[in-house]
Design a protein around this motif. Structure first.
Motif, PDB file in Angstrom:
ATOM      1  N   ARG A   1      -9.979  64.113  -4.730  1.00 35.28           N
ATOM      2  CA  ARG A   1      -8.398  63.233  -5.654  1.00 35.28           C
ATOM      3  C   ARG A   1      -8.590  64.142  -6.946  1.00 35.28           C
ATOM      4  O   ARG A   1      -7.704  64.838  -7.904  1.00 35.28           O
ATOM      5  CB  ARG A   1      -8.149  62.057  -5.548  1.00 35.28           C
TER       6      ARG A   1
ATOM      7  N   GLU B   1      -6.105  62.386   8.995  1.00 35.53           N
ATOM      8  CA  GLU B   1      -5.139  60.971   8.364  1.00 35.53           C
ATOM      9  C   GLU B   1      -5.796  59.581   7.647  1.00 35.53           C
ATOM     10  O   GLU B   1      -4.591  60.164   6.668  1.00 35.53           O
ATOM     11  CB  GLU B   1      -4.808  59.468   9.771  1.00 35.53           C
TER      12      GLU B   1
ATOM     13  N   TYR C   1      -5.258  61.844   4.765  1.00 37.91           N
ATOM     14  CA  TYR C   1      -3.368  61.595   4.039  1.00 37.91           C
ATOM     15  C   TYR C   1      -2.978  60.200   3.365  1.00 37.91           C
ATOM     16  O   TYR C   1      -2.727  60.338   2.790  1.00 37.91           O
ATOM     17  CB  TYR C   1      -2.909  61.957   5.452  1.00 37.91           C
ATOM     18  N   SER C   2      -3.912  59.608   3.984  1.00 41.33           N
ATOM     19  CA  SER C   2      -3.078  57.839   3.658  1.00 41.33           C
ATOM     20  C   SER C   2      -3.883  57.401   2.689  1.00 41.33           C
ATOM     21  O   SER C   2      -3.348  56.836   1.602  1.00 41.33           O
ATOM     22  CB  SER C   2      -3.286  57.045   4.934  1.00 41.33           C
TER      23      SER C   2
ATOM     24  N   LYS D   1      -1.941  59.902  -0.257  1.00 41.01           N
ATOM     25  CA  LYS D   1      -0.728  59.429  -0.665  1.00 41.01           C
ATOM     26  C   LYS D   1      -0.943  58.144  -1.269  1.00 41.01           C
ATOM     27  O   LYS D   1       0.029  58.094  -2.393  1.00 41.01           O
ATOM     28  CB  LYS D   1       0.120  59.301   0.486  1.00 41.01           C
ATOM     29  N   TYR D   2      -1.869  56.879  -0.662  1.00 42.16           N
ATOM     30  CA  TYR D   2      -2.110  55.893  -1.887  1.00 42.16           C
ATOM     31  C   TYR D   2      -2.151  56.267  -3.516  1.00 42.16           C
ATOM     32  O   TYR D   2      -1.827  55.326  -4.624  1.00 42.16           O
ATOM     33  CB  TYR D   2      -3.354  55.002  -1.433  1.00 42.16           C
TER      34      TYR D   2
ATOM     35  N   LYS E   1      -0.162  58.639  -4.942  1.00 42.40           N
ATOM     36  CA  LYS E   1       0.783  59.351  -5.274  1.00 42.40           C
ATOM     37  C   LYS E   1       1.025  61.070  -5.621  1.00 42.40           C
ATOM     38  O   LYS E   1       1.035  61.730  -5.700  1.00 42.40           O
ATOM     39  CB  LYS E   1       1.005  58.933  -6.811  1.00 42.40           C
TER      40      LYS E   1
ATOM     41  N   ASP F   1       0.785  64.367  -3.068  1.00 42.76           N
ATOM     42  CA  ASP F   1       2.365  64.607  -2.270  1.00 42.76           C
ATOM     43  C   ASP F   1       1.431  65.855  -1.648  1.00 42.76           C
ATOM     44  O   ASP F   1       0.738  66.562  -2.365  1.00 42.76           O
ATOM     45  CB  ASP F   1       3.518  65.919  -3.111  1.00 42.76           C
ATOM     46  N   CYS F   2       1.491  65.494  -0.143  1.00 41.60           N
ATOM     47  CA  CYS F   2       0.334  66.163   1.266  1.00 41.60           C
ATOM     48  C   CYS F   2       1.474  66.260   2.764  1.00 41.60           C
ATOM     49  O   CYS F   2       2.067  64.864   3.090  1.00 41.60           O
ATOM     50  CB  CYS F   2      -1.002  65.349   0.535  1.00 41.60           C
ATOM     51  N   MET F   3       1.274  66.562   3.432  1.00 42.31           N
ATOM     52  CA  MET F   3       1.143  66.920   4.565  1.00 42.31           C
ATOM     53  C   MET F   3      -0.184  66.647   5.365  1.00 42.31           C
ATOM     54  O   MET F   3      -1.369  67.295   4.876  1.00 42.31           O
ATOM     55  CB  MET F   3       2.305  67.387   5.006  1.00 42.31           C
TER      56      MET F   3
ATOM     57  N   CYS G   1       5.682  71.461  -0.253  1.00 44.47           N
ATOM     58  CA  CYS G   1       4.207  70.424   0.149  1.00 44.47           C
ATOM     59  C   CYS G   1       3.830  71.862  -0.496  1.00 44.47           C
ATOM     60  O   CYS G   1       3.552  72.368   0.061  1.00 44.47           O
ATOM     61  CB  CYS G   1       5.164  69.741   1.120  1.00 44.47           C
TER      62      CYS G   1
END
Length: 398
Positions: free
Chosen positions: A251, A273, A276-277, A280-281, A283, A285-287, A310
């Motif tokens: 991050r 996963e 990713y989670s 996203k938590y 904020k 932006d990712c896939m 993205c």
């Protein structure tokens, strides 16, 4: 060396100009003339050197730009592509399947399909396992000129007599190092044996190993000189972090980094996963992309990343195999794979088509030792980095 693009039609050159492709790569210069001469060939070239267009351009010129006469196959046997005798026979076979391209993964097959659509208006079709076969059979009724797919599904459609191959002119095996491995060998071998003997055979790979040479025995091998992308065009960074702190370090790196696109690798699908989670938590932006995910979700993730909507994609090794996406400025490896070929494959997602890029390993003490060993073995230079006050710096720089 002569510019191989001069051997291509005016129409194909216009297509290349619209894609802002002006000069052929080394592999394109070497391979395009051979394929135009309708030779069988297997060629090795490093990742990111333009192998897809090296075979697509001459095949489309040979079989998609009016070369519908002179076929040595008995087109009268075809149910979907019948050719009545006399005038107009060639016209009626013009839209039958002429080219098949086999690829080991959905992502690579989809990527090749997109590349083909950029340089031909003729119908192409994508056939991969896991998707509804009835829909694919309906697509075949539209008589595609070029078919791309995974070996198992292609073999299934041929055996069902839905994919007619009596008008086939050429078959391509892309990423043959994967196609001849144990998990795909049986299907790849069946496909090779099903096609007519007269079919032009082309194969390409980044690593031309012994098994591949045996699989394509009797076919000319062309090995392009190494461009040494790993050492000359990719800068390697090492960022230390304990395992529990890796995602937080990632991050911080994203926040500090000036990037176009970042591709993040991890070996385990469940970790994809997890990363990713947590991003996203925060904020970000990712896939996420991994082999176990639904194919439509995988396609959506790649399309969004490719278009730049993205700019961060998290993936596993298998899902990203062969992925060719422009403007990936940074690759981040959240662990070091056991197989050094996977390290090279991961790194090679950046610095594509003559550009430069940065490969980062975020690792603990054990992984840093492994990275140091790889540095020596591969002849690369690894630069230690850390995040300080929101900036990426060398240790002791501040």
């Amino acid at each position: 060396m002569k510019n191989a693009f001069t051997l291509l039609s005016e129409n194909l050159n216009h297509k290349l100009e619209s894609l802002e492709i002006k000069e052929p790569t080394a592999v394109q210069n070497e391979i395009i003339p051979r394929i135009l001469e309708k030779k069988n060939v297997i060629f090795q070239s490093e990742t990111g050197t333009g192998k897809t267009f090296a075979y697509l351009l001459p095949l489309i010129q040979n079989y998609g730009e009016g070369d519908d006469e002179g076929t040595s196959f008995d087109v009268r046997k075809s149910e979907d592509c019948k050719s009545p005798s006399g005038e107009g026979a060639a016209k009626n076979t013009a839209d039958c399947v002429k080219i098949i391209i086999a690829a080991p993964t959905f992502e690579l097959a989809s990527q090749i399909n997109q590349a083909a659509k950029q340089i031909t208006e003729k119908k192409t079709a994508l056939f991969i396992g896991g998707a509804p076969i009835k829909r694919q059979i309906e697509t075949l009724k539209e008589k595609p000129f070029l078919v791309i797919g995974t070996p198992a599904r292609l073999v299934e459609l041929i055996r069902l007599k839905k994919l007619k191959i009596n008008t086939l002119k050429a078959i391509v095996f892309d990423e043959t190092d994967r196609l001849v491995r144990k998990e795909l060998f049986e299907e790849s071998d069946a496909l090779r044996l099903l096609v007519p003997k007269e079919t032009q055979v082309i194969a390409c790979t980044a690593t031309l190993n012994k098994q591949t040479k045996i699989f394509f025995a009797g076919i000319e091998n062309v090995v392009l000189p190494a461009e040494d992308v790993l050492r000359k065009r990719i800068t390697h960074w090492a960022i230390y972090a304990e395992n529990r702190d890796k995602i937080e370090m990632l991050r911080k790196f994203i926040a500090a980094c000036d990037f176009q696109k970042i591709l993040i690798f991890t070996s385990r699908a469940d970790q994809v996963e997890n990363i990713y989670s947590k991003l996203k938590y925060k904020k970000i932006d990712c896939m996420a992309l991994h082999a176990k995910a639904d194919k439509q979700l995988r396609k959506a993730a790649i399309d969004k990343f490719r278009s730049g909507k993205c700019k961060i994609l998290i993936t596993s090794d298998l899902a990203a195999r062969g992925l060719d996406i422009a403007n990936i400025s940074h690759v981040v490896q959240m662990d070091l794979p056991e197989d050094e070929d996977f390290f090279i494959h991961r790194s090679g997602r950046t610095a594509r088509a003559g550009k430069t890029g940065i490969n980062i390993v975020i690792g603990d003490e054990y992984e840093m030792r492994k990275f140091a060993a790889l540095e020596k073995k591969l002849g690369i230079v690894v630069y230690p980095k850390e995040i300080f006050d929101g900036k990426i710096v060398a240790p002791g720089e501040v």
